[in-house]
Design an enzyme around this catalytic site. Structure first.
Site: not given
Ligand code: NAD
Length: 220
Positions: A105, A118
C-alpha cells in the site's frame, strides 16, 4: 483463497472450470499450508503467488489499543510471511523458481492520519519483499510489491468514499481522482501491475506504484 467462502467460490466460478476456490484464513498457518498443498495436487505446482488479503484498521497511534495493532500485524504482515514461506517451500521442491507478489500500500511509505494500525505492518511487509528477493534470488524466486491507493472495493466502500470526500470538501469523483493523472485508479489497474510483475522475468525487489501518481509516495 479467501476466508469469505461464498465470495471466493463465486470468483472461481467466474474464472472457469480450471479455477480452484479454497476457503481459508491466511492468519492460520495450518490452513495456509493445506491450501498450498491442495493447489499442488490440483495444478501440479505453484509458479506465481499474489499475497493479497488485508484489513484496514484505524485509530490515532497514541491511543491505539495493542489488540488492534496486533490484529492488524497478523493479517497485514504475518499472513504475508506465512503465504510466502509456503510458496518458497513448494518452489524450492519444484526447482523451477517462481514469483512472490505482495499487495502492500502507499501507506507503507506515506502514512495517512489515524492509519498507523494499517501502515505499520504494511511497511514491515514492504521490507519483507526485499528480504525474500535477497534471500531467495539464488533459488530463482523473485519478489515484488504493488503500492496502490484509493481503490474502490471491500476496503474502500461507497459509504467510505462518500464520507472521506465530504470530510475533504470534495465531490466523490474529485476524491477518487485526487492524483497527478487526475483519474480514478481501479482494481483492474492493480491486477495489470501484478501481471506485469509476473512477466518481467529479470525484475525482483521492485515496487510498482498504482495510485495515479503521488509524489509524496513515489519510490525510485
Ligand atoms: N482499497 C485500497 O484503496 C487499497 C490500497 C492499497 C492497498 N490495498 C490492499 O489491497 C488488498 C486487497 O484489498 P481490497 O481493497 O481489494 O479490499 P477487500 O476487502 O475487497 O479485499 C480483501 C480481501 O481479503 C480477505 N481477507 C481479509 N482477511 C483475511 C484472512 N484473515 N484470511 C483470508 N482472507 C482474508 C477479505 O475477505 C477480502 O476478500 C489488501 O491487501 C489491501 O491492503 C488496498
Amino acid at each position: 483463497m479467501d476466508r469469505d467462502e461464498a465470495a471466493v467460490t463465486a470468483a472461481a466460478r467466474r474464472l472457469g472450470k480450471r479455477a480452484l476456490a479454497v476457503a481459508a484464513d491466511v492468519t492460520d498457518p495450518a490452513q495456509v499450508r493445506a491450501a498450498f498443498d491442495r493447489a499442488c495436487v490440483r495444478f501440479g505446482g505453484i509458479d506465481i503467488v499474489v499475497s493479497n488479503a488485508g484489513v484496514a484498521l484505524q485509530g490515532r497511534i497514541g491511543d491505539l489499543a495493542d489488540t488492534v495493532l496486533r490484529q492488524s500485524f497478523e493479517v497485514n504482515f504475518f499472513a504475508h510471511q506465512t503465504v510466502a514461506q509456503n510458496a518458497v517451500r513448494v518452489m524450492r521442491l519444484q526447482g523451477t523458481g517462481g514469483v512472490l507478489l505482495f499487495n502492500v500500500s502507499k501507506q507503507a511509505v506515506n502514512p495517512g492520519p489515524d492509519f498507523g494500525a494499517y501502515g505499520l505492518p504494511k511497511a514491515a511487509t514492504l521490507f519483507l519483499v526485499r528480504q525474500y528477493a535477497l534471500d531467495h534470488g539464488a533459488d530463482g524466486i523473485r519478489a515484488n510489491a504493488v503500492n496502490a491507493d484509493r481503490i474502490r472495493g471491500g476496503m474502500l466502500t461507497s459509504e467510505m468514499i462518500a464520507a472521506r470526500a465530504r470530510a475533504r470538501g470534495l465531490d466523490e469523483r474529485s476524491y477518487l481522482a485526487g492524483n497527478l493523472l487526475g483519474r480514478e485508479v481501479t482494481a483492474d489497474d492493480v491486477a495489470q501491475a501484478f501481471v506485469h510483475q509476473a512477466l518481467a522475468l529479470r525484475t525482483t525487489a521492485s515496487v510498482t506504484t498504482v495510485d495515479g501518481g503521488n509524489i509524496a509516495a513515489a519510490l525510485r
